[in-house]
Structures are given as structure tokens and as C-alpha cells.
Enzyme design. Structure first.
Site, PDB file in Angstrom:
ATOM      1  N   GLY A 120       0.818  -1.204   0.000  1.00  0.00           N
ATOM      2  CA  GLY A 120       0.000   0.000   0.000  1.00  0.00           C
ATOM      3  C   GLY A 120       0.853   1.254   0.000  1.00  0.00           C
TER       4      GLY A 120
ATOM      5  NE  ARG B 169      -1.385  -5.266   7.731  1.00  0.00           N
ATOM      6  CZ  ARG B 169      -0.278  -5.861   7.328  1.00  0.00           C
ATOM      7  NH1 ARG B 169      -0.265  -6.536   6.197  1.00  0.00           N
ATOM      8  NH2 ARG B 169       0.831  -5.781   8.041  1.00  0.00           N
TER       9      ARG B 169
ATOM     10  CB  THR C 253       3.023   0.864   6.233  1.00  0.00           C
ATOM     11  OG1 THR C 253       1.670   0.550   6.603  1.00  0.00           O
ATOM     12  CG2 THR C 253       3.917   0.608   7.428  1.00  0.00           C
ATOM     13  CB  ILE C 254      -0.911   4.963   6.690  1.00  0.00           C
ATOM     14  CG1 ILE C 254      -1.939   3.850   6.402  1.00  0.00           C
ATOM     15  CG2 ILE C 254      -0.570   5.746   5.430  1.00  0.00           C
ATOM     16  CD1 ILE C 254      -3.304   4.374   5.999  1.00  0.00           C
ATOM     17  CG  ASP C 255      -1.458  -0.170   8.181  1.00  0.00           C
ATOM     18  OD1 ASP C 255      -2.379   0.654   8.020  1.00  0.00           O
ATOM     19  OD2 ASP C 255      -1.285  -1.158   7.421  1.00  0.00           O
TER      20      ASP C 255
ATOM     21  NE  ARG D 246      -2.132  -4.930  -1.556  1.00  0.00           N
ATOM     22  CZ  ARG D 246      -1.515  -4.426  -0.509  1.00  0.00           C
ATOM     23  NH1 ARG D 246      -0.407  -4.986  -0.059  1.00  0.00           N
ATOM     24  NH2 ARG D 246      -1.992  -3.352   0.108  1.00  0.00           N
TER      25      ARG D 246
ATOM     26  CE  LYS E 297     -19.859  13.029  25.039  1.00  0.00           C
ATOM     27  NZ  LYS E 297     -19.186  14.323  24.920  1.00  0.00           N
TER      28      LYS E 297
ATOM     29  CG  ASP F 144       1.799  -2.670  10.391  1.00  0.00           C
ATOM     30  OD1 ASP F 144       2.643  -2.006   9.744  1.00  0.00           O
ATOM     31  OD2 ASP F 144       1.020  -3.481   9.846  1.00  0.00           O
TER      32      ASP F 144
ATOM     33  CG  ASP G 112       4.441  -7.687   7.899  1.00  0.00           C
ATOM     34  OD1 ASP G 112       3.765  -8.587   7.380  1.00  0.00           O
ATOM     35  OD2 ASP G 112       5.295  -7.899   8.768  1.00  0.00           O
TER      36      ASP G 112
END
Length: 319
Positions: free
Chosen positions: A11, A171, A125-127, A72, A213, A129, A103
Site C-alpha cells: 500500500g 489493518r 506504511t500508514i499503519d 501486489r 451530553k 505496524d 510488512d
């Protein structure tokens, strides 16, 4: 070493172009030739490889996505695919490869490393991780994109007195949900690393309702489950007017933040340094604002963790 290659895989994430630029210009500064591999490992197997010059990476530091494109590849996971990739690298005389990605991309670099081909991984990666680094390229930009979206949604939630469930990416990691939820004062944050306590979420909503609220924001990491399903469960349990927003791929695009541009530049340049030092099978990262590198095979065995102190704090502040 006289000739290296660079590819992006998996990604896309904001800052990948800044990392490509750093690799190319750092290498040329040290009199290396640099070849860009287009379309990730798929392009590597097909020989979609072109020489890059200083001008090839001009005016890209501020652009999201990746000028080398990404794809991919199931074929690369096979022995035959990996052998094709090495044949292409040898054909072009490329002596070392820098892989920018997450990953899955690092798994590919690990395969080539085990076959004796020098690879360096740069975490993009934006994750967020990837073990062995405090931050991955793209995380900060995605985080700020999410925060901006939540701010806008909160305006509507306030105006219509609604509960909003906002599903974010990540993810199987909860970093984006945790950081954005804490930054935006979400009432509840649900992440894969913490057991889902649906009843606790409901009780918090009801307590807020009892004290007057009018609206609530709940952040759900995609690794926990479907935001749409979760929103239906809340509405059934509380009769509160509930809406769901799935932020989707807007989180992966956009111009990288200043933090991501600097991080990508530092990590990309560090990867070139490692190849020049004769190192291979390493991953670069940043820990306590210092550049580090790890054995890419060993680091991938480590589990990803989130900052549970931040998770505890978010609960304390959202009473």
C-alpha cells in the site's frame, strides 16, 4: 558497490516519494548509479527497471503516493518468482536493493536476503505496524488526515445530536485509531490489541446521555471489525441516533506532513549508507529520534505493540 535499485511495494503511503528522492540523491552524491524498479516486485520480475537521474526525483518531495507505482504480486512469493527477480537484478548489474514498504514488502526483502541478495528495508506504511521503529513513513500524515475528518464530523454530530462511529485504517494495528482518538477526544476507542468491551462502550454512552451530553464520537480500528455492524449494535442497544463513517483510502493520500518528509529523507539516506558500508538484510528505523537499523529477518519475528499507557489515558480523559 556501484549500482543500486529502489522500489516501493504494498500500500502507498505519503512520504514514499520523499524516501525515493533521498535514496536517489544520496546515492548519486556518493557516485552510485541508481535504478528505479516500477510496480514493485511484479515490475522487478518483469524487468520494468529504469535508470534514475537527479532530475528524476525533482519536485516530488511534496507529492503523495509513489512515482515508482506499487503492485501486489502473488507470483513473487514463489521460488520461481524470486529467481526471476534476482535474474533481472543481475541483468541490470544492480548490486543492492532498497525496498520501501510495509510488512509484506519486508517479507519479500527477507526472501531475497536469504538467497544472498543485499536488501535494505525502509518502513513505509500508514499503519505504523513495523517493529523496530517508533514511526513509519506516512503514519503522521494519515493521522492528521483522520483528525481533520473527525473534526468535521464532530460539527455534524453536534448539530444533529448524534453518535458517530468512525472506522479508520490500520489493518491489524490500532495505532491510527488510538492516536486519532486521543487527539480528538473520542468517547471510546476500539483497537485490536485490546479486548472488545461492547458493554463498557454502551455504559459510557448512557452516562454521557444522563448528564446531558448530546453527541459522541467512537473510533473503531478496522482490525476490530466493521464500523457499520458496530453502529447497528449501538443503535439497537441504546436507541441513540447513530451514524457510521468509513474513512477508507482518503487516509492514504495527500501531501506528506513535514514530519513524514523529514523522516523519509533521513531513513532513505540511511539505507544508502548501510549499502555503502557493505551491510545487507537490514531494516532502518527511528527510535527516540535516533536512526537505527535491525536485522530484517529477526525484526519481523517481533510482535507489533501499541502504547497501552496512551490507551489508558484516553479512557481516563473520556469519562
Amino acid at each position: 558497490m556501484k549500482r543500486i535499485g529502489v522500489l516501493t511495494s504494498g500500500g502507498d503511503s505519503p512520504g514514499m516519494n520523499a524516501a525515493i528522492r533521498a535514496v536517489v540523491r544520496k546515492a548519486i552524491y556518493h557516485d552510485l548509479e541508481v535504478f528505479g524498479v516500477y510496480n514493485g516486485y511484479q515490475g522487478l520480475m518483469e524487468g520494468n527497471i529504469k535508470k534514475m537521474e537527479l532530475g528524476s526525483v525533482g519536485d516530488i518531495i511534496q507529492r503523495g503516493g509513489t512515482i515508482l507505482y506499487s503492485a501486489r504480486s502473488e507470483a513473487f512469493k514463489t521460488e520461481e518468482g524470486q529467481q526471476k527477480a534476482i535474474e533481472q537484478l543481475n541483468k541490470f548489474g544492480i548490486e543492492g536493493l532498497i525496498v520501501i514498504g510495509g510488512d509484506g514488502s519486508f517479507r519479500g526483502a527477507e526472501k531475497l536476503t536469504k538467497k544472498g541478495y543485499p536488501c535494505i528495508g525502509v518502513p513505509g506504511t500508514i499503519d505504523n505496524d513495523i517493529p523496530g521503529t517508533d514511526f513509519t513513513i506516512g503514519f503522521d500524515t494519515a493521522l492528521n488526515t483522520i483528525i481533520d475528518s473527525i473534526d468535521k464530523i464532530r460539527d455534524t454530530a453536534t448539530s444533529h445530536e448524534r453518535t458517530y462511529v468512525i472506522e479508520v485504517m490500520g489493518r491489524n494495528a490500532g495505532d491510527l485509531a488510538l492516536w486519532s482518538g486521543l487527539a480528538d477526544g473520542a468517547e471510546s476507542i476500539l483497537i485490536p490489541e485490546q479486548p472488545d468491551d461492547f458493554e463498557a462502550v454502551i455504559q459510557k454512552l448512557k452516562r454521557g446521555q444522563e448528564r446531558g451530553k448530546k453527541h459522541s464520537i467512537i473510533i473503531l480500528a478496522e482490525g476490530v471489525g466493521s464500523g457499520v455492524d458496530f453502529g447497528k449494535k449501538i443503535e439497537e442497544a441504546t436507541d441513540m441516533d447513530t451514524r457510521v463513517t468509513v474513512l477508507g483510502h482518503t487516509q492514504r493520500g495527500g501531501s506528506p506532513s513535514g514530519f513524514d518528509r523529514v523522516l523519509a529523507s533521513r531513513l532513505g539516506a540511511k539505507a544508502v549508507d548501510l549499502l555503502l558500508e557493505g551491510k545487507a538484510g537490514r531494516m532502518v528505523g527511528i527510535q527516540n529520534n535516533k536512526l537505527v537499523d535491525h536485522d530484517i529477518i529477526e525484526i519481523l519475528k517481533e510482535p507489533h505493540t501499541v502504547n497501552m499507557e496512551m490507551y489508558k489515558l484516553s479512557n481516563e480523559l473520556s469519562i
